[in-house]
Scaffold this active site. Sequence first.
Site, PDB file in Angstrom:
ATOM      1  N   GLY A   1     -18.609   5.046  -8.467  1.00 39.49           N
ATOM      2  CA  GLY A   1     -19.243   3.731  -8.398  1.00 39.49           C
ATOM      3  C   GLY A   1     -20.319   3.667  -7.334  1.00 39.49           C
ATOM      4  O   GLY A   1     -20.909   4.682  -6.972  1.00 39.49           O
TER       5      GLY A   1
ATOM      6  N   ASP B   1     -20.001   8.355  -1.678  1.00 42.87           N
ATOM      7  CA  ASP B   1     -18.568   8.437  -1.379  1.00 42.87           C
ATOM      8  C   ASP B   1     -17.906   9.702  -1.891  1.00 42.87           C
ATOM      9  O   ASP B   1     -16.858  10.102  -1.387  1.00 42.87           O
ATOM     10  CB  ASP B   1     -17.852   7.222  -1.973  1.00 42.87           C
ATOM     11  CG  ASP B   1     -17.936   7.188  -3.485  1.00 42.87           C
ATOM     12  OD1 ASP B   1     -19.067   7.246  -4.015  1.00 42.87           O
ATOM     13  OD2 ASP B   1     -16.896   7.114  -4.157  1.00 42.87           O
TER      14      ASP B   1
ATOM     15  N   THR C   1     -20.625  10.432 -12.471  1.00 42.93           N
ATOM     16  CA  THR C   1     -19.842  11.123 -11.450  1.00 42.93           C
ATOM     17  C   THR C   1     -18.532  11.576 -12.077  1.00 42.93           C
ATOM     18  O   THR C   1     -17.925  10.844 -12.856  1.00 42.93           O
ATOM     19  CB  THR C   1     -19.551  10.181 -10.269  1.00 42.93           C
ATOM     20  OG1 THR C   1     -20.770   9.902  -9.587  1.00 42.93           O
ATOM     21  CG2 THR C   1     -18.576  10.813  -9.282  1.00 42.93           C
TER      22      THR C   1
END
Length: 322
Positions: free
Chosen positions: A243, A222, A191
Site C-alpha cells: 500500500g 515500507d 508489490t
Amino acid sequence: MKVKTLLFLIIFQTSYIMSSDNFGIAVHGGAGVMKNLSEEQKQKIENKISDTLIKAYTILEKGGSSIDAVEFAVAELEDSPLFNAGKGSVYNSNGVQEMDASIMSGKDRMAGAVASIQRIKNPIKLARKVAESTEHVMLVGEGAEIFAKNIGETIVDQDYFYSEKNLKRLKKAKAKKNAGIQSATQDKIGTVGAVALDINGNISAATSTGGMTNKMPGRVGDSPIIGSGTWAQNGVCGVSSTGHGEYFIKYQVAREVCARIEYLDKNIRTSSKEILNELKNIDAEGGLIAIDSEANIAMPFNTDGMIRGSITSKSTLNVAIY
C-alpha cells in the site's frame, strides 16, 4: 509417579510443538486501483498466483521450512512482469527502477533487507543472504550490489527490467503531477509478498517491490522495513503489507497486527481488518496478508482490489483480485 507423568507431559508437549497438522501459505500481488484489468490480464494474474501457491505449498507439505516457501514464492513473482517487483518493477522519476525487499523468520527473528538496488534479478534472495551471511539487517544501493557480486548472486543488466508499459505509466504519472493531480496511491500496484507457517510451527514473511511510479530517486517505502512491510513472530503471526508505504512505516502496520493478537488477545482477522479500517480513516490505502500459528489466514484491503491467494492444510486453494 508424579515425576514420570511430568516427563511424559514435557515430551508430549515438545513433540506437539515440533510438528503440527496445521501449515500453509498466503501470497499477495499488491493492493491498488485495478478496475481496468482486462479478462486476459485477470486470467494471467490468477494463473500465476495459483501456480506459485501450489508450488510453495508443496515445499511445506514435504516438510520444508516456511522461510524457503516464502522466498520461493516471492522470487517466482519477482520473475513475472505482471507484478511491481523484480522484472516488473516500475520507474522512478529519473526513469530508473529501484527495488526493495525484506524477509524475516519468526523462529529467531532473523531478518534481512535490501533497498534502492537496480541490477539484482531477485531482491528477495539477496535480502535472505543479508540475513544469513552478514551481521546486518539492511544493505542499500551500491553497497548491496557489491555484496551481491561478492557472493555470486545473480546480477543482470538494467535492460532486463525494461518495460514499455511501465514507461507509459511513468509518463502518465508525470503528466498528472504537472497538472496538480494528487495520485499518490493511484498507481501503487503489484508489490508482492508471502507469509507461511510450516509443520514445525515456524512462521516466515517476505515482501518485495519496485516502489511507487515517479517516486523520488532513493525513496524507500515500507516493503524493506522490518515491522512495517514485513513481520514474523512464532506463536503469533506473520504479515506482509502492500500500500501507501509512508503510512505503513509511520504506523508499523505489520508488527501492529501481531501486537494486537499478542497483547489484546484478538484473532488474526479482527486485528488485520481493524488496522486497515483505521488506515482508511486517514486516507491511507493498502492491504495485507497474515497467517497465525494455527494456519488461519487474513487478507484484508481497503482499496478497489488486492491480488491475493492462499492454501493451507485445512483450506483449499483460494485466489482473488477483487
